[in-house]
Design an enzyme around this catalytic site. Structure first.
Site, short mmCIF file in Angstrom:
data_model
loop_
_atom_site.label_atom_id
_atom_site.label_comp_id
_atom_site.label_asym_id
_atom_site.label_seq_id
_atom_site.Cartn_x
_atom_site.Cartn_y
_atom_site.Cartn_z
CG HIS A 108 -2.09 -0.88 1.22
ND1 HIS A 108 -2.76 -1.05 0.11
CD2 HIS A 108 -2.26 -1.86 2.02
CE1 HIS A 108 -3.76 -2.06 0.47
NE2 HIS A 108 -3.24 -2.92 1.64
CG ASP A 147 -2.96 -8.31 0.31
OD1 ASP A 147 -2.26 -8.77 1.13
OD2 ASP A 147 -4.14 -7.77 0.65
CG HIS A 149 -6.55 -5.34 1.79
ND1 HIS A 149 -6.16 -6.45 2.41
CD2 HIS A 149 -7.71 -4.99 2.49
CE1 HIS A 149 -6.89 -6.64 3.67
NE2 HIS A 149 -7.85 -5.57 3.54
CG ASP A 236 -5.12 -10.23 2.97
OD1 ASP A 236 -4.84 -10.73 1.82
OD2 ASP A 236 -4.94 -9.26 3.39
#
Ligand code: ZN
Ligand code: ZN
Ligand code: ZN
Length: 447
Positions: A108, A147, A149, A236
């Site tokens: 991120h 991931d 996200h 995740d």
């Protein structure tokens, strides 16, 4: 037989806060499982120790505000350095592939870093990719973000770079942090089609994700012909993860890595720390090392079937993205013709962990000889009322001499003539030189 490189750096002394999901013991169970199973002693595995990344390795990717030293801890340097150790081992042909199980995570973290976002301050994959480009002369790279996200930092860093194909599948941004990663985010007009997002409906299973892998991601990679494949490996998407709502399994992740065959995998998220993360990480190690995992399941294994409606949606999205990717060269050529000398955009960036609001005005120079330099006017509004405004100029590693000269003189001009900014930065990847000027003290630092 070449082995799989494995590097384990759990950062047991680094946490965001004691109760935060990105906390010290996140990799404790993974460590126990790796050592209980004797993974490090397997003949298929070669263990590596991390080293510290250099400040210059970070400056090659980021503008850390006000400077790198105040933005990071030793744990960040070791995590980033761990991925560089794996890159060296891979390119020196000591191993066939590598998995860096490291934290803090990084995907991120964007080009400009005013603080921590989504548990990340600096981007481990991008730092590794720029190090590889500089030291091993590799040109085309694919980064697949697995991931849950959106890998928004990695995507932003390479948004204007047609030689780095960023592919991210993730839970739909309308239902999860960071709220981005939609199918129309395809790159700047001169790198169009090299940023491919696959937003997924919550509850998507192994079936849906493997359909996307087989029918979109693998064909894209085959057509792009990269020199390097990186898996930005977040665990995740697992059905038991407390931060997300997907239904991926450890088998699903292992098979994904068999098919994707990444050269280097770097750990990102995964917060089901006891019941899923260790099993997914071990499954990925087995897949990369070519060890049979067909009877390998997490203790509370569940199998899910995909809904026909979701399969319909996935098939539609796959076709749209295949077309966007395959049209990219024509679209880029048209864009370069009709655009002026500059591409401009505005965005606001929210730092969820530190409550910073950043406003960013970007200008990209359009160039027919290189991907053009970038200028960023960034203002950060901190929680305590502090406002910091900086100007950052970035010269790409494939820069032509005209762009490099223009960017360097823009930096000098700004220092002499501008009174708006607290700091002004120049990142010259071609010359591998990194400058920053504190406009209050007029002191310039050069790396
Ligand atoms: Zn992703
Ligand atoms: Zn994540
Ligand atoms: Zn140029």
């Amino acid at each position: 037989m070449k082995q799989t490189g494995l590097l384990f750096f759990p950062a047991f002394d680094w946490a965001i806060t004691p109760t935060h999901p990105e906390r010290e013991e996140r990799l404790l169970y993974t460590r126990d499982l790796i050592f209980e199973e004797g993974v490090m002693d397997l003949q298929e595995i070669k263990e590596y120790q991390p080293r510290l990344a250099e400040i210059k390795d970070i400056a090659r990717v980021h503008f850390c505000i006000p400077d790198i030293e105040s933005q990071i801890l030793k744990a960040h340097l070791i995590a980033a350095g761990g991925s560089l150790v794996m890159a060296d081992a891979f390119f020196n042909k000591e191993i066939k592939n590598a998995f860096a199980i490291i934290r803090p995570p990084g995907h991120h973290a964007m080009t400009v870093s005013h603080g921590n976002r989504g548990f990340c301050n600096i981007n481990n994959e991008a730092i590794m990719v720029e190090y590889i480009r500089k030291n091993y002369g590799i040109k085309k790279i694919v980064i697949v973000d697995t991931d849950v996200h959106h890998g928004d930092g990695t995507s932003e860093i390479y948004y204007n770079d047609p030689d780095v194909l960023c592919i991210s599948f993730h839970q739909d941004g309308r239902t999860i942090f960071p709220g981005t990663g939609f199918i129309d985010e395809l790159g700047t007009p001169q790198a169009y089609g090299t940023n491919i997002n696959i937003p997924l409906i919550p509850g998507t299973t192994d079936v849906g994700i493997h359909y996307i892998l087989d029918n979109l991601i693998l064909p894209l990679i085959e057509e792009f012909k990269p020199d390097l494949i990186v898996n930005s490996a977040g665990q995740d998407n697992h059905y038991s993860d407390p931060l997300a709502n997907m239904r991926f399994t450890a088998q699903g992740y292992a098979k994904l890595n068999t098919k994707l065959a990444p050269d280097i995998a770097v750990l990102e998220g995964g917060y089901s720390v006891e019941t899923a993360l260790p099993y997914i990480n071990l499954g990925i190690i087995m897949a990369m090392a070519g060890i049979d995992y067909s009877n390998y399941y997490e203790p509370d294994y569940k199998s899910f079937s995909e809904s026909p409606e979701n399969m319909e949606y996935i098939k539609k999205m796959v076709n749209i993205q295949l077309e966007n990717f395959r049209n990219r060269e024509d679209v880029i050529a048209q864009n370069k013709k009709k655009r002026g000398k500059l591409i401009q955009d505005y965005k606001s960036v929210f730092y969820d962990t530190e409550f910073i609001n950043e406003e960013q005005y970007n200008k990209y120079r359009v160039c027919n000889k290189c991907s053009g330099y970038r200028m960023i006017d960034s203002t950060a509004h901190h929680r305590d009322g502090k406002v910091v405004r900086v100007y950052c100029i970035s010269i790409p590693s494939n820069s032509c001499s005209t762009c490099q000269e223009e960017a360097k003189s823009a930096y000098k001009d700004l220092i002499e003539n501008s009174s708006f900014f607290d700091y002004i930065y120049l990142q010259d990847r071609l010359g591998d030189e990194y400058r920053s000027t504190n406009m209050k003290t007029n002191i310039e630092k050069v790396l």
